[in-house]
Scaffold this motif. Structure first.
Motif, PDB file in Angstrom:
ATOM      1  N   ARG A 163      -2.389   7.800   3.660  1.00 16.02           N
ATOM      2  CA  ARG A 163      -3.064   7.634   4.952  1.00 16.02           C
ATOM      3  C   ARG A 163      -3.477   6.176   5.136  1.00 16.02           C
ATOM      4  NH1 ARG A 163      -5.246  12.625   3.098  1.00 16.02           N
ATOM      5  NH2 ARG A 163      -4.699  14.302   4.528  1.00 16.02           N
ATOM      6  N   PRO A 164      -3.599   5.729   6.380  1.00 11.70           N
ATOM      7  CA  PRO A 164      -4.089   4.364   6.626  1.00 11.70           C
ATOM      8  C   PRO A 164      -5.490   4.185   6.024  1.00 11.70           C
ATOM      9  CG  PRO A 164      -3.229   5.329   8.645  1.00 11.70           C
ATOM     10  CD  PRO A 164      -3.286   6.433   7.629  1.00 11.70           C
ATOM     11  N   VAL A 165      -5.762   2.981   5.546  1.00 10.87           N
ATOM     12  CA  VAL A 165      -7.078   2.656   4.990  1.00 10.87           C
ATOM     13  C   VAL A 165      -7.568   1.357   5.606  1.00 10.87           C
ATOM     14  CG1 VAL A 165      -6.754   3.811   2.772  1.00 10.87           C
ATOM     15  CG2 VAL A 165      -6.098   1.430   3.013  1.00 10.87           C
ATOM     16  N   THR A 166      -8.871   1.181   5.620  1.00  9.47           N
ATOM     17  CA  THR A 166      -9.475  -0.074   6.035  1.00  9.47           C
ATOM     18  C   THR A 166      -9.915  -0.798   4.774  1.00  9.47           C
ATOM     19  OG1 THR A 166     -10.230   0.904   8.096  1.00  9.47           O
ATOM     20  CG2 THR A 166     -11.324  -1.123   7.397  1.00  9.47           C
ATOM     21  N   TYR A 184       0.856  -1.182   0.000  1.00 12.08           N
ATOM     22  CA  TYR A 184       0.000   0.000   0.000  1.00 12.08           C
ATOM     23  C   TYR A 184       0.888   1.227   0.000  1.00 12.08           C
ATOM     24  CZ  TYR A 184      -3.208   3.568   1.665  1.00 12.08           C
ATOM     25  OH  TYR A 184      -3.947   4.718   1.799  1.00 12.08           O
ATOM     26  N   ARG A 193      -9.254  -5.083   7.924  1.00 10.69           N
ATOM     27  CA  ARG A 193      -7.991  -4.673   8.541  1.00 10.69           C
ATOM     28  C   ARG A 193      -7.623  -3.249   8.165  1.00 10.69           C
ATOM     29  NH1 ARG A 193      -3.991  -8.907   6.240  1.00 10.69           N
ATOM     30  NH2 ARG A 193      -2.541  -7.269   6.843  1.00 10.69           N
ATOM     31  N   ALA A 194      -6.976  -2.557   9.090  1.00 13.77           N
ATOM     32  CA  ALA A 194      -6.404  -1.244   8.800  1.00 13.77           C
ATOM     33  C   ALA A 194      -5.029  -1.480   8.189  1.00 13.77           C
ATOM     34  CB  ALA A 194      -6.287  -0.421  10.068  1.00 13.77           C
ATOM     35  N   ILE A 195      -4.808  -0.902   7.018  1.00 10.98           N
ATOM     36  CA  ILE A 195      -3.539  -1.051   6.307  1.00 10.98           C
ATOM     37  C   ILE A 195      -2.808   0.285   6.373  1.00 10.98           C
ATOM     38  CG2 ILE A 195      -2.455  -1.694   4.118  1.00 10.98           C
ATOM     39  CD1 ILE A 195      -4.192  -3.927   5.401  1.00 10.98           C
ATOM     40  N   GLU A 196      -1.580   0.240   6.825  1.00  8.77           N
ATOM     41  CA  GLU A 196      -0.759   1.444   6.994  1.00  8.77           C
ATOM     42  C   GLU A 196       0.038   1.730   5.713  1.00  8.77           C
ATOM     43  OE1 GLU A 196      -0.672   3.366   9.775  1.00  8.77           O
ATOM     44  OE2 GLU A 196      -2.195   2.060  10.670  1.00  8.77           O
ATOM     45  N   PRO A 197       0.416   3.000   5.487  1.00  9.77           N
ATOM     46  CA  PRO A 197       1.271   3.308   4.342  1.00  9.77           C
ATOM     47  C   PRO A 197       2.561   2.476   4.379  1.00  9.77           C
ATOM     48  CG  PRO A 197       0.394   5.314   5.282  1.00  9.77           C
ATOM     49  CD  PRO A 197       0.024   4.194   6.225  1.00  9.77           C
ATOM     50  N   GLN A 234       2.846  -0.639   3.956  1.00  5.10           N
ATOM     51  CA  GLN A 234       2.635  -1.998   4.467  1.00  5.10           C
ATOM     52  C   GLN A 234       2.421  -2.968   3.309  1.00  5.10           C
ATOM     53  OE1 GLN A 234      -0.455  -2.327   7.414  1.00  5.10           O
ATOM     54  NE2 GLN A 234      -0.357  -4.558   7.459  1.00  5.10           N
TER      55      GLN A 234
END
Length: 73
Positions: free
Chosen positions: A10-13, A6, A20-24, A26
């Motif tokens: 910004r973090p996304v779900t 990703y 899951r929340a995916i972080e930049p 990741q």
């Protein structure tokens, strides 16, 4: 399973990944059949590991019918 990174800001779900929340930056595993749905968004996802080639299916065994017994008589 294929893997993508990703690259958004910004973090996304991601509901498809169980919410899951995916972080930049990741890296996540995604189903092989959905890989194209991620990498077609090059400003958000980048490919890390492409799906594996499916193994060729074994040829189906030919069904044989039972021989009919001969009628004598």
């Amino acid at each position: 399973m294929a893997r993508v990174r990703y690259i958004g800001a910004r973090p996304v779900t991601v509901p498809e990944l169980g919410g899951r929340a995916i972080e930049p930056d990741q890296v996540v595993e995604v189903p092989d059949e959905r890989f194209d749905g991620y990498v077609c968004q090059p400003t958000v996802w980048e490919p890390i590991e492409e799906p594996r080639e499916p193994e060729p299916a074994a040829p189906a065994a030919m069904k044989k019918t039972a021989a009919k017994p001969r009628k004598e008589g």
